[in-house]
Design an enzyme around this catalytic site. Structure first.
Site, PDB file in Angstrom:
ATOM      1  N   TYR A   6      19.200  16.713  36.435  1.00 39.80           N
ATOM      2  CA  TYR A   6      18.466  17.518  37.342  1.00 39.80           C
ATOM      3  C   TYR A   6      18.487  17.255  38.734  1.00 39.80           C
ATOM      4  CZ  TYR A   6      14.097  20.121  38.522  1.00 39.80           C
ATOM      5  OH  TYR A   6      12.972  20.715  39.042  1.00 39.80           O
ATOM      6  N   SER A  13      13.902  21.010  44.924  1.00 39.91           N
ATOM      7  CA  SER A  13      12.959  20.242  44.454  1.00 39.91           C
ATOM      8  C   SER A  13      12.785  18.983  45.407  1.00 39.91           C
ATOM      9  CB  SER A  13      13.195  19.753  42.870  1.00 39.91           C
ATOM     10  OG  SER A  13      12.510  18.756  42.478  1.00 39.91           O
TER      11      SER A  13
HETATM   12  N1  LIG Z   1       6.719  22.339  38.325  1.00 41.58           N
HETATM   13  C1  LIG Z   1       7.322  21.354  39.169  1.00 41.58           C
HETATM   14  O1  LIG Z   1       6.712  20.338  39.326  1.00 41.58           O
HETATM   15  C2  LIG Z   1       8.576  21.630  40.031  1.00 41.58           C
HETATM   16  C3  LIG Z   1       8.795  20.647  40.839  1.00 41.58           C
HETATM   17  C4  LIG Z   1       9.974  20.825  41.713  1.00 41.58           C
HETATM   18  C5  LIG Z   1      10.819  22.078  41.384  1.00 41.58           C
HETATM   19  N2  LIG Z   1      10.386  23.003  40.483  1.00 41.58           N
HETATM   20  C6  LIG Z   1      11.384  24.215  40.294  1.00 41.58           C
HETATM   21  O2  LIG Z   1      10.683  25.435  40.165  1.00 41.58           O
HETATM   22  C7  LIG Z   1      11.181  26.351  39.539  1.00 41.58           C
HETATM   23  C8  LIG Z   1      10.213  27.009  38.537  1.00 41.58           C
HETATM   24  O3  LIG Z   1       9.719  26.145  37.739  1.00 41.58           O
HETATM   25  P1  LIG Z   1       8.385  25.869  37.123  1.00 41.58           P
HETATM   26  O4  LIG Z   1       7.708  24.731  37.289  1.00 41.58           O
HETATM   27  O5  LIG Z   1       7.714  27.162  37.588  1.00 41.58           O
HETATM   28  O6  LIG Z   1       8.707  26.102  35.446  1.00 41.58           O
HETATM   29  P2  LIG Z   1       8.290  27.092  34.213  1.00 41.58           P
HETATM   30  O7  LIG Z   1       8.931  26.632  33.112  1.00 41.58           O
HETATM   31  O8  LIG Z   1       6.755  27.220  34.419  1.00 41.58           O
HETATM   32  O9  LIG Z   1       8.793  28.343  34.671  1.00 41.58           O
HETATM   33  C9  LIG Z   1      10.405  28.667  34.600  1.00 41.58           C
HETATM   34  C10 LIG Z   1      10.720  30.140  34.095  1.00 41.58           C
HETATM   35  O10 LIG Z   1      12.313  30.133  34.217  1.00 41.58           O
HETATM   36  C11 LIG Z   1      12.639  30.648  33.165  1.00 41.58           C
HETATM   37  N3  LIG Z   1      13.917  30.533  32.893  1.00 41.58           N
HETATM   38  C12 LIG Z   1      14.477  29.358  32.378  1.00 41.58           C
HETATM   39  N4  LIG Z   1      15.846  29.507  32.208  1.00 41.58           N
HETATM   40  C13 LIG Z   1      16.086  30.646  32.492  1.00 41.58           C
HETATM   41  C14 LIG Z   1      17.499  31.439  32.507  1.00 41.58           C
HETATM   42  N5  LIG Z   1      18.551  30.755  32.392  1.00 41.58           N
HETATM   43  N6  LIG Z   1      17.480  32.773  33.075  1.00 41.58           N
HETATM   44  C15 LIG Z   1      16.374  33.424  33.516  1.00 41.58           C
HETATM   45  N7  LIG Z   1      15.032  32.772  33.276  1.00 41.58           N
HETATM   46  C16 LIG Z   1      15.083  31.383  33.106  1.00 41.58           C
HETATM   47  C17 LIG Z   1      11.643  30.424  31.972  1.00 41.58           C
HETATM   48  O11 LIG Z   1      11.647  31.489  30.893  1.00 41.58           O
HETATM   49  C18 LIG Z   1      10.413  30.309  32.705  1.00 41.58           C
HETATM   50  O12 LIG Z   1       9.736  31.830  32.688  1.00 41.58           O
HETATM   51  C19 LIG Z   1      12.252  25.786  38.813  1.00 41.58           C
HETATM   52  O13 LIG Z   1      13.699  25.973  39.332  1.00 41.58           O
HETATM   53  C20 LIG Z   1      12.021  24.125  38.905  1.00 41.58           C
HETATM   54  O14 LIG Z   1      13.232  23.184  38.941  1.00 41.58           O
HETATM   55  C21 LIG Z   1       9.378  22.968  39.669  1.00 41.58           C
END
Ligand SMILES: NC(=O)c1ccc[n+]([C@@H]2O[C@H](COP(=O)([O-])OP(=O)(O)OC[C@H]3O[C@@H](n4cnc5c(N)ncnc54)[C@H](O)[C@@H]3O)[C@@H](O)[C@H]2O)c1
Length: 279
Positions: free
Chosen positions: A156, A143
């Site tokens: 985080y 991130s």
């Molecule tokens: N959305 C943003 O702005 C953003 C920014 C930077 C980084 N990220 C990172 O991107 C990645 C994806 O996030 P997203 O935004 O798509 O979120 P999201 O909540 O849409 O998707 C996350 C998915 O991970 C699954 N999950 C959570 N814990 C789990 C576990 N212990 N085992 C298996 N699956 C699990 C959830 O069920 C969900 O389907 C994450 O690592 C997040 O930290 C997101």
């Protein structure tokens, strides 16, 4: 450019939602066979059904070694090999605006999912890839919070900074097996995670999202909110052979947020100078 991943087998953790979901769809469209690995069976099962024979759903908690081992074994059994491991599942932490009052109640869980998860996923996938002797590509989701230090959400931030450092270290360690390890650092991406207020009235969520957008965009050079597909495209590049000489890299996908300060201080300085010195 369809067919970029023809013949490859991939696992996408967190594949049932957001960035993971967009990546699963893109990988399948590019010819890969994909195991959607997620806690959320209610979302994962219908997704696998919609995508047809090129995908399977496997319920897994990425923080549990035995479950990740079972995931990799399932992938080999279903599709015969493993070429790409996308350790993408992650969770946010409680947002205390002031670290002095952060209870850190969710610290262990955030570290287990966001940091131990990619470490286990990398090790267990790499063991399978090394056994195959075919090399492979491992991609971790970090991130911008793991690159730029900042206020609040310390748990985080440290997990994502850990993912960046781990990725580089694993890349060095695993290079002798032709296994590449890279990470993506998304910025503000429109997903369930970045909406903050799950369970609230939809009109309020929309209102809040608008406000959050304008706050984020004030220091983002590219003036639009990122989409899951923007990150999926980066994952496609790192998964495919086009990135064959890239390992240990951190690829920001964040509209330029980590490139530097977009505010042109020089204009202000020159303005002050002409105001005060009159030249
Ligand atoms: N959305 C943003 O702005 C953003 C920014 C930077 C980084 N990220 C990172 O991107 C990645 C994806 O996030 P997203 O935004 O798509 O979120 P999201 O909540 O849409 O998707 C996350 C998915 O991970 C699954 N999950 C959570 N814990 C789990 C576990 N212990 N085992 C298996 N699956 C699990 C959830 O069920 C969900 O389907 C994450 O690592 C997040 O930290 C997101």
């Amino acid at each position: 450019m369809a067919g970029e991943l023809e013949g490859k087998v991939a696992i996408v953790t967190g594949g049932a939602s957001g960035i993971g979901l967009a990546t699963v769809e893109l990988f399948v469209a590019e010819g890969a066979r994909v195991v959607i690995a997620d806690l959320d069976r209610a979302a994962g099962d219908p997704l696998a059904e919609r995508l047809g024979p090129a995908s399977r759903f496997f319920a897994v908690d990425v923080s549990k070694r035995a479950e990740v081992e079972a995931l990799v074994a399932f992938t080999a059994e279903q599709f015969g090999t493993l070429d790409v491991m996308f350790n993408n599942a992650g969770i946010s932490c409680a947002a205390f605006p002031d670290f002095l009052y952060d209870t850190l109640d969710d610290f262990d869980r955030v570290v287990a999912v966001n940091l131990l998860g990619p470490i286990l996923g990398t090790q267990i996938a790499a063991r399978a890839m090394a056994r195959q002797g075919t090399g492979g590509s491992i991609i971790n989701t970090a991130s911008i919070a793991g690159i730029l230090a900042g206020q609040a959400m310390m748990s985080y931030r440290v997990t994502k900074a850990g993912v960046v450092h781990f990725t580089k270290s694993a890349a060095i360690d695993l290079a002798r097996h032709e296994i590449r390890v890279n990470c993506i650092a998304p910025g503000h991406i429109q997903t369930a995670m970045s909406a903050f207020e799950e369970g609230s009235a939809p009109e309020n969520v929309t209102l809040l999202a608008k406000e959050i957008d304008s706050i984020y965009l004030s220091n983002q050079p590219l003036k639009r909110r990122g989409l899951p597909r923007d990150v999926a495209e980066a994952a496609l590049f790192l998964a495919s052979d086009r990135s064959r000489f890239a390992t240990g890299t951190v690829m920001p996908v964040e509209g330029g947020v980590t490139a530097g300060d977009p505010v042109n201080h020089l204009a202000d300085i020159l303005g002050a100078r002409s105001r005060i010195l009159g030249d």
